[in-house]
Design a protein around this motif. Structure first.
Motif, PDB file in Angstrom:
ATOM      1  N   HIS A 405      -3.529 -10.482  -2.865  1.00 36.31           N
ATOM      2  CA  HIS A 405      -3.040  -9.159  -2.465  1.00 36.31           C
ATOM      3  C   HIS A 405      -4.159  -8.117  -2.549  1.00 36.31           C
ATOM      4  O   HIS A 405      -4.324  -7.284  -1.636  1.00 36.31           O
ATOM      5  CB  HIS A 405      -1.873  -8.732  -3.351  1.00 36.31           C
ATOM      6  CG  HIS A 405      -0.552  -9.323  -2.959  1.00 36.31           C
ATOM      7  ND1 HIS A 405      -0.012  -9.144  -1.696  1.00 36.31           N
ATOM      8  CD2 HIS A 405       0.343 -10.067  -3.663  1.00 36.31           C
ATOM      9  CE1 HIS A 405       1.161  -9.760  -1.636  1.00 36.31           C
ATOM     10  NE2 HIS A 405       1.402 -10.335  -2.809  1.00 36.31           N
ATOM     11  N   ARG A 419      -1.576   1.965   5.110  1.00 33.63           N
ATOM     12  CA  ARG A 419      -0.215   1.623   4.690  1.00 33.63           C
ATOM     13  C   ARG A 419      -0.157   0.157   4.208  1.00 33.63           C
ATOM     14  O   ARG A 419       0.459  -0.145   3.180  1.00 33.63           O
ATOM     15  CB  ARG A 419       0.751   1.831   5.847  1.00 33.63           C
ATOM     16  CG  ARG A 419       2.220   1.553   5.482  1.00 33.63           C
ATOM     17  CD  ARG A 419       3.144   1.925   6.617  1.00 33.63           C
ATOM     18  NE  ARG A 419       3.104   3.363   6.870  1.00 33.63           N
ATOM     19  CZ  ARG A 419       3.782   3.965   7.842  1.00 33.63           C
ATOM     20  NH1 ARG A 419       4.562   3.231   8.656  1.00 33.63           N
ATOM     21  NH2 ARG A 419       3.711   5.261   8.024  1.00 33.63           N
ATOM     22  N   GLY A 420      -0.803  -0.729   4.962  1.00 35.79           N
ATOM     23  CA  GLY A 420      -0.828  -2.136   4.569  1.00 35.79           C
ATOM     24  C   GLY A 420      -1.577  -2.337   3.259  1.00 35.79           C
ATOM     25  O   GLY A 420      -1.161  -3.130   2.406  1.00 35.79           O
ATOM     26  N   ASP A 422      -1.856  -0.143   0.851  1.00 40.84           N
ATOM     27  CA  ASP A 422      -0.997   0.355  -0.223  1.00 40.84           C
ATOM     28  C   ASP A 422       0.080  -0.660  -0.579  1.00 40.84           C
ATOM     29  O   ASP A 422       0.388  -0.886  -1.754  1.00 40.84           O
ATOM     30  CB  ASP A 422      -0.352   1.674   0.205  1.00 40.84           C
ATOM     31  CG  ASP A 422       0.553   2.246  -0.881  1.00 40.84           C
ATOM     32  OD1 ASP A 422       0.016   2.617  -1.952  1.00 40.84           O
ATOM     33  OD2 ASP A 422       1.787   2.288  -0.672  1.00 40.84           O
ATOM     34  N   ARG A 423       0.641  -1.325   0.437  1.00 42.43           N
ATOM     35  CA  ARG A 423       1.686  -2.314   0.203  1.00 42.43           C
ATOM     36  C   ARG A 423       1.147  -3.484  -0.610  1.00 42.43           C
ATOM     37  O   ARG A 423       1.783  -3.932  -1.573  1.00 42.43           O
ATOM     38  CB  ARG A 423       2.235  -2.816   1.542  1.00 42.43           C
ATOM     39  CG  ARG A 423       3.414  -3.798   1.373  1.00 42.43           C
ATOM     40  CD  ARG A 423       3.969  -4.270   2.702  1.00 42.43           C
ATOM     41  NE  ARG A 423       3.030  -5.151   3.407  1.00 42.43           N
ATOM     42  CZ  ARG A 423       2.313  -4.806   4.460  1.00 42.43           C
ATOM     43  NH1 ARG A 423       2.392  -3.568   4.965  1.00 42.43           N
ATOM     44  NH2 ARG A 423       1.487  -5.669   5.049  1.00 42.43           N
ATOM     45  N   HIS A 424      -0.037  -3.961  -0.262  1.00 40.95           N
ATOM     46  CA  HIS A 424      -0.625  -5.094  -1.002  1.00 40.95           C
ATOM     47  C   HIS A 424      -0.968  -4.699  -2.438  1.00 40.95           C
ATOM     48  O   HIS A 424      -0.798  -5.499  -3.355  1.00 40.95           O
ATOM     49  CB  HIS A 424      -1.863  -5.606  -0.282  1.00 40.95           C
ATOM     50  CG  HIS A 424      -1.552  -6.493   0.900  1.00 40.95           C
ATOM     51  ND1 HIS A 424      -0.901  -7.696   0.776  1.00 40.95           N
ATOM     52  CD2 HIS A 424      -1.801  -6.330   2.241  1.00 40.95           C
ATOM     53  CE1 HIS A 424      -0.763  -8.255   1.962  1.00 40.95           C
ATOM     54  NE2 HIS A 424      -1.296  -7.447   2.876  1.00 40.95           N
ATOM     55  N   CYS A 426       0.615  -2.515  -4.277  1.00 42.03           N
ATOM     56  CA  CYS A 426       1.890  -2.468  -5.011  1.00 42.03           C
ATOM     57  C   CYS A 426       2.383  -3.875  -5.334  1.00 42.03           C
ATOM     58  O   CYS A 426       2.873  -4.136  -6.443  1.00 42.03           O
ATOM     59  CB  CYS A 426       2.950  -1.724  -4.197  1.00 42.03           C
ATOM     60  SG  CYS A 426       2.626   0.044  -4.033  1.00 42.03           S
ATOM     61  N   GLN A 427       2.207  -4.811  -4.390  1.00 41.05           N
ATOM     62  CA  GLN A 427       2.667  -6.176  -4.610  1.00 41.05           C
ATOM     63  C   GLN A 427       1.789  -6.888  -5.640  1.00 41.05           C
ATOM     64  O   GLN A 427       2.254  -7.791  -6.358  1.00 41.05           O
ATOM     65  CB  GLN A 427       2.661  -6.941  -3.284  1.00 41.05           C
ATOM     66  CG  GLN A 427       3.779  -6.493  -2.338  1.00 41.05           C
ATOM     67  CD  GLN A 427       3.704  -7.202  -0.991  1.00 41.05           C
ATOM     68  OE1 GLN A 427       2.624  -7.285  -0.386  1.00 41.05           O
ATOM     69  NE2 GLN A 427       4.840  -7.635  -0.484  1.00 41.05           N
TER      70      GLN A 427
END
Length: 429
Positions: A405, A419-420, A422-424, A426-427
């Motif tokens: 991630h 955005r992608g 940030d998502r990774h 968080c994961q």
């Protein structure tokens, strides 16, 4: 009672004499001057002494095995020669000479079959499993295990079935099926306790702890290693005790206690050298290189990784050689040699694939992705990291998935996909 004591003393004296004969000529001269030792019973007693000595004093065990061979060759007796061959094979595989050991085991099996000694065929096949597995010959190892299992069930030898369980578990362990390996080690351990089989219990405890490390159950692994080390020390098994120390060092490394890990590795490496344990000596070099790389001591890490790689190649150990080669590649990437690192990663991945290990090809792809990211090759980075992420989530290995991630987040930032990224991130948490 006195006669038994005298017989035991005579045997100990004979074993001491045989173990001190330095070469083939001296063994031949001794046998010519003492023809009374040329008996099948003597070969069997010496072979049994080899089995008892090999975990304590490898040099003594090897000398006794050579003496057993010299005596057996004078007898022209299939059973005696097979026992001597198996004894020597046992010493060779402990010394890390796996191909030579397997050849001797195969010869012993044929002779035991010709002599009609079906139980000894099963014992020899069971013994051959570990060196075959270390050579990456998993199908042959499992085939030998199946035949040995059939023999022991037929002859009703529950103790040998329990020991066989450990050898089969070793194969599953090296193939990456850790839950199955752990279940078999635990089953063998429980079965061996009533028989007070010291060597079998020590090996089972040691291997249970190895699995627990890989399954991230560090506290239980440490407790099991401490039990194994104490048990091996109490039962005069210094090689297994040293191996337990090696793995305790690895636990300290995993917990971030690098100084303690390095100190234990240094002591253990010396103990392994003193006991002619080439395999664990090389493993100490490999793990010390890993620690140095984590501490960013690139030169020292690379030197030890290269030394370990040479040692494992001499031992014909593809799996361990692959791990050492991976460390060399990591060191090269840290020095800025991306091209050289990627070449070595490719070689290491080929070895991992040939080993049919499910984890290491994905882990190496993760290292490759990191190098490619630093070169700005975003699409290749994302492809490798995404594939590795899918694998690590399904295995499951959450800490490796988190690294995937983070790598994908970095690639996203470089590509402008905030955005992608940030998502990774968080994961990864």
């Amino acid at each position: 009672m006195n006669q038994e004591r005298d017989t035991s003393a005579t045997l100990r004296k004979l074993l001491t004499t045989l173990s001190n004969l330095p070469d083939e000529a001296s063994r031949r001269n001794y046998i010519e001057r003492h023809p009374r030792v040329v008996r099948p019973a003597i070969v069997e007693q010496v072979a049994n002494a080899v089995r008892e000595s090999v975990r304590v004093d490898v040099s003594r065990a090897f000398s006794l095995a050579e003496a057993a061979m010299a005596i057996a060759q004078q007898l022209h007796d299939d059973d005696a020669v097979a026992r001597a061959l198996r004894a020597k094979g046992n010493v060779l595989w402990v010394k890390g000479e796996y191909k030579a050991a397997v050849r001797l085991f195969q010869q012993a099996v044929r002779l035991f079959q010709r002599a009609g000694k079906i139980t000894e065929v099963g014992r020899t096949l069971s013994t051959s499993i570990q060196p075959l597995a270390l050579m990456g010959e998993y199908d042959r190892a499992l085939s030998a295990a199946k035949t040995a299992e059939e023999i022991f069930k037929k002859t009703g030898e529950d103790l040998r079935l329990s020991r066989l369980e450990i050898n089969i578990a070793n194969v599953f362990h090296r193939r990456g099926d850790l839950p199955e390996a752990l279940a078999r080690y635990e089953r063998a351990y429980k079965q061996l306790l009533p028989d007070k089989d010291a060597e079998g219990i020590g090996v089972a405890l040691h291997n249970m702890a190895v699995c627990l490390i890989s399954l991230n159950d560090f506290q239980r692994a440490l407790e099991t290693y401490q039990t194994a080390r104490k048990f091996c020390q109490e039962h005069s098994m210094p090689l297994l005790a040293a191996q337990a120390n090696y793995n305790i060092a690895y636990l300290h490394y995993l917990r971030g206690d690098y100084n303690e890990a390095l100190e234990i590795l240094r002591r253990t490496r010396q103990a392994c050298r003193d006991n002619s344990d080439a395999y664990h000596w090389a493993l100490c070099n490999l793990d010390q290189s890993t620690i140095y790389l984590e501490l960013n001591l690139i030169k020292e890490g690379e030197e030890l990784a290269r030394e370990a790689s040479v040692q494992f190649q001499k031992l014909s150990l593809s799996y361990e050689s692959m791990r050492a080669l991976t460390n060399v590649a990591i060191a090269m990437s840290r020095k800025g040699d991306a091209s050289g690192a990627l070449k070595l990663f490719a070689q290491a991945r080929s070895k991992a694939t040939a080993e049919k290990n499910p984890i290491w090809p994905q882990l190496i792809d993760l290292y490759r992705a990191s190098v490619l990211l630093n070169q700005g090759q975003l699409s290749k980075t994302q492809r490798l990291a995404s594939t590795a992420l899918t694998f690590f989530l399904s295995y499951p290995l959450p800490e490796k998935a988190a690294i995937c991630h983070l790598l994908l987040a970095r690639a996203g930032l470089q590509a402008g996909d905030f955005r992608g990224a940030d998502r990774h991130c968080c994961q990864a948490l």
